[in-house]
Enzyme design. Sequence first.
Site, PDB file in Angstrom:
ATOM      1  N   ASP A  21       1.048  -0.394   2.966  1.00 19.01           N
ATOM      2  CA  ASP A  21       1.982  -0.603   1.871  1.00 19.01           C
ATOM      3  C   ASP A  21       1.258  -0.259   0.555  1.00 19.01           C
ATOM      4  O   ASP A  21       0.031  -0.169   0.527  1.00 19.01           O
ATOM      5  CB  ASP A  21       2.380  -2.091   1.911  1.00 19.01           C
ATOM      6  CG  ASP A  21       3.183  -2.531   0.712  1.00 19.01           C
ATOM      7  OD1 ASP A  21       4.181  -1.862   0.387  1.00 19.01           O
ATOM      8  OD2 ASP A  21       2.826  -3.561   0.090  1.00 19.01           O
ATOM      9  N   ASP A  38       2.585  -1.366  -3.212  1.00 17.58           N
ATOM     10  CA  ASP A  38       2.694  -2.412  -4.238  1.00 17.58           C
ATOM     11  C   ASP A  38       2.193  -3.763  -3.739  1.00 17.58           C
ATOM     12  O   ASP A  38       2.707  -4.304  -2.757  1.00 17.58           O
ATOM     13  CB  ASP A  38       4.155  -2.556  -4.687  1.00 17.58           C
ATOM     14  CG  ASP A  38       4.566  -1.417  -5.599  1.00 17.58           C
ATOM     15  OD1 ASP A  38       4.094  -1.390  -6.739  1.00 17.58           O
ATOM     16  OD2 ASP A  38       5.336  -0.538  -5.151  1.00 17.58           O
ATOM     17  N   ASP A  74       1.897  -6.827   2.406  1.00 22.80           N
ATOM     18  CA  ASP A  74       1.960  -8.151   1.777  1.00 22.80           C
ATOM     19  C   ASP A  74       3.366  -8.747   1.767  1.00 22.80           C
ATOM     20  O   ASP A  74       3.524  -9.932   1.487  1.00 22.80           O
ATOM     21  CB  ASP A  74       1.426  -8.096   0.336  1.00 22.80           C
ATOM     22  CG  ASP A  74       2.399  -7.401  -0.609  1.00 22.80           C
ATOM     23  OD1 ASP A  74       3.107  -6.461  -0.171  1.00 22.80           O
ATOM     24  OD2 ASP A  74       2.478  -7.813  -1.778  1.00 22.80           O
TER      25      ASP A  74
HETATM   26 MG   LIG Z   1       4.111  -4.818  -1.162  1.00 21.99          MG
END
Ligand SMILES: [Mg+2]
Length: 262
Positions: free
Chosen positions: A23, A25, A199
């Site tokens: 991922d 961000d 996340d």
């Molecule tokens: Mg993320």
Amino acid sequence: MASSAAVDRPAMATNPRYIFFTDFDGTITLQDTNDWMTDHIGFGAEKRKGGNGSVLTGERSFCDSFQEMMDSINNTPYEECIELLKKNIALDPKFVSFFDWCDSNNVPIVILSGGMEPVIHGLLSHWLGEDNVRRRLQIVSNNVVAREPGVKDMWKDAGGWRLTYHDESSFGHDKSIEIRKYSKLTEAEGRPVIFYAGDGVSDLSAAHEADLMFAKAGKDLVAFCDRENVPYTEFNDFGDIAKIVEDIVEGRTTVEAVVNKK
Ligand SMILES: [Mg+2]
């Protein structure tokens, strides 16, 4: 045929034994680029959090809510958005050495993001160098298009751009689609070992396809994995990830040993 396989699975070009999907961000970066833009040059943090709340309760779809967030910032020319992000978003300080190690050890990195490709490309080029990004990384994410057919310059004009989604899934980008191209390969076809780092909630679909998943400590993905019984390895920064990936690739431990450690 080799040529179509290369188009479908660019990360297989060097016949790697391992591929690192991640991922962007909040995983590679310390802050979320879309949240930052919404809070500072869009409709603000309060409305953004309200929108997130209505997605969680099922009142609204993620896609609608995210499109509205991006529409709220689109009066800022796109190039200006990227310049603002360069000043306000930081890269995980341990990512650069991991990126170099992966390059030297034939571990391709593929970024799977629900954000926007030109933002990701712009920031990574700023941090890692344009040439390195073009040569050594693949980015699969949502994108932007000219808002109206008559827009003169979608990068420079205020209101010139709008978000466009990667696919029809409820998150705008179903991250499992890209990973499955690799995870479905047979051993005879050279199926690589698949790592994934994330996340957030949108990383959960990817988690099911990965052989070893890293979830950022203290973030939503950890709670979701616990709830759904998906195995994961917690990390605080890319130093933690690098240590485990290097130990596996260099034969000091195995994926199974790491997965079963929890
Ligand atoms: Mg993320």
